[in-house]
Design an enzyme around this catalytic site. Structure first.
Site, PDB file in Angstrom:
ATOM      1  N   LYS A 187       0.851  -1.206   0.000  1.00  0.00           N
ATOM      2  CA  LYS A 187       0.000   0.000   0.000  1.00  0.00           C
ATOM      3  C   LYS A 187       0.883   1.251   0.000  1.00  0.00           C
ATOM      4  O   LYS A 187       0.607   2.232  -0.694  1.00  0.00           O
ATOM      5  CB  LYS A 187      -0.931  -0.027   1.218  1.00  0.00           C
ATOM      6  CG  LYS A 187      -2.039  -1.065   1.060  1.00  0.00           C
ATOM      7  CD  LYS A 187      -2.731  -1.409   2.361  1.00  0.00           C
ATOM      8  CE  LYS A 187      -3.653  -2.610   2.148  1.00  0.00           C
ATOM      9  NZ  LYS A 187      -4.205  -3.157   3.393  1.00  0.00           N
ATOM     10  N   ASP A 215     -11.375   2.415   4.032  1.00  0.00           N
ATOM     11  CA  ASP A 215     -11.579   0.963   3.969  1.00  0.00           C
ATOM     12  C   ASP A 215     -13.075   0.614   3.969  1.00  0.00           C
ATOM     13  O   ASP A 215     -13.453  -0.514   3.664  1.00  0.00           O
ATOM     14  CB  ASP A 215     -10.918   0.303   5.187  1.00  0.00           C
ATOM     15  CG  ASP A 215      -9.830  -0.684   4.790  1.00  0.00           C
ATOM     16  OD1 ASP A 215      -9.740  -1.011   3.600  1.00  0.00           O
ATOM     17  OD2 ASP A 215      -9.093  -1.129   5.690  1.00  0.00           O
ATOM     18  N   GLN A 271      -4.472  -1.918   9.568  1.00  0.00           N
ATOM     19  CA  GLN A 271      -4.217  -3.243   8.992  1.00  0.00           C
ATOM     20  C   GLN A 271      -4.746  -4.311   9.957  1.00  0.00           C
ATOM     21  O   GLN A 271      -4.314  -4.387  11.096  1.00  0.00           O
ATOM     22  CB  GLN A 271      -2.715  -3.410   8.728  1.00  0.00           C
ATOM     23  CG  GLN A 271      -2.378  -4.652   7.936  1.00  0.00           C
ATOM     24  CD  GLN A 271      -3.004  -4.656   6.535  1.00  0.00           C
ATOM     25  OE1 GLN A 271      -2.902  -3.694   5.791  1.00  0.00           O
ATOM     26  NE2 GLN A 271      -3.675  -5.746   6.180  1.00  0.00           N
TER      27      GLN A 271
END
Ligand code: NAD
Length: 294
Positions: free
Chosen positions: A53, A120, A97
């Site tokens: 990322k 997200d 994460q």
């Protein structure tokens, strides 16, 4: 001829488009999209995901901030970092994460992210907005599937979409998206999961089959009808004595056997997988530019 849905090419094209838009955003408004990533612990797969990322941010001209905490980190430490990022105008997207170590309540952490930076799409407010059809950041993997549907011009209106798997990150959001009265959706949706006595009864009925279960090659040719469009989300590593590595990647669909029956299909690797990071970048760009979300 079966159409191979090439997520690698679509993701590369999309990233190029985002890069160009990012240059314009910087030139016209002095804004650089900023993505903040929190990594807690030493999980090797999580480290790889965060590194890729970060690399994508650099390639597109985004700023990225990575905060790494040991796996002994407390919930309070994580909440403090998220609060700082929520109040930082250079941070447009926040990504935690997952998974997080046991002592940290995942839902509490996700709920601490400002929905305006929830790139997200996991915050309960984002989930609720998605369900009732209000603008929101779509979770990246389902968003990637929608983008593939769009770019390959796949007819969805009135089609029977069967989703196998009900996870919060793939199965539930893609199911909720596919029945929305929107372009590239407006379908009739069935969701199958471990509670179903016979999932194949449903998969055989699918015009469009979306599989996200994490079971290698669960879906075989006899489980689909002729002409089906298949989106295989699964990424599994299985032993393969014929491969130099001794293993290979495969999806939740037995690609070789389903391919001849399908009208279109995503391969693994190279199908849905590459779309996820591209959509994360897209969401972060949208957050920075203030352009309309989905
Ligand atoms: P998960 O483990 O959270 O959920 C799996 C779901 O599948 C569960 O809801 C379960 O009910 C269902 N399921 C499991 N076995 C089943 C069976 N035999 N019959 C019917 N239903 C069954 O998984 P997830 O996070 O949704 O991920 C699924 C797969 O997709 C994994 O292989 C994962 O690696 C992959 N994945 C890929 C991407 C990507 O391409 N970027 C993103 C997320 C997940």
């Amino acid at each position: 001829m079966t159409q191979i849905i090439d997520g690698k090419i679509v993701a590369a094209n999309l990233k190029e488009e985002i890069k160009q838009k990012t240059e314009v955003l910087f030139k016209t408004k002095g804004i650089k999209p900023g993505l903040a990533l929190l990594l807690v612990g030493d999980d090797p797969a999580s480290k790889v995901y965060v590194a890729s990322k970060d690399k994508a941010c650099a390639a597109l001209g985004f700023n990225s901030i990575i905060m790494r905490l040991p796996d002994t980190a407390s919930e309070a430490e994580c909440l403090k970092i998220i609060n700082d990022w929520n109040n930082d105008s250079n941070v447009h997207g926040i990504l935690i994460q997952l998974p997080l170590p046991k002592q940290i309540d995942e839902q509490k952490i996700i709920k601490a992210i400002s929905p305006s930076k929830d790139v997200d799409g996991f915050h309960p407010e984002s989930v609720g907005r998605l369900v009732i059809g209000l603008p929101c950041f779509l979770p990246c993997t389902p968003h990637g599937i929608i983008e593939l549907i769009k770019r390959y011009n796949i007819e969805t209106k009135g089609k029977h979409v069967v989703v196998v798997g009900r996870s919060n990150i793939v199965g539930k959001p893609i199911s909720n998206l596919m029945y929305q009265k929107q372009p590239y959706a407006n379908a009739i949706v069935t969701i199958c999961h471990t509670g179903a006595p016979d999932i194949f009864k449903f998969t055989r009925e699918a015009d469009i089959l979306i599989v996200a279960v994490g079971v290698p090659e669960l879906i075989k040719a006899e489980h689909v009808k002729d002409g089906v469009v298949v989106f295989d989300v699964g990424i599994n590593r299985v032993a393969d004595p014929n491969s130099p590595k001794g293993s290979r990647l495969c999806g939740d669909v037995d690609y070789a056997s389903v391919l001849p029956k399908a009208s279109a299909i995503t391969p693994v690797p190279g199908g849905v997988g590459p779309m996820t990071i591209a959509m994360l970048m897209y969401n972060t760009y949208l957050s920075a530019s203030g352009e309309t979300q989905y």
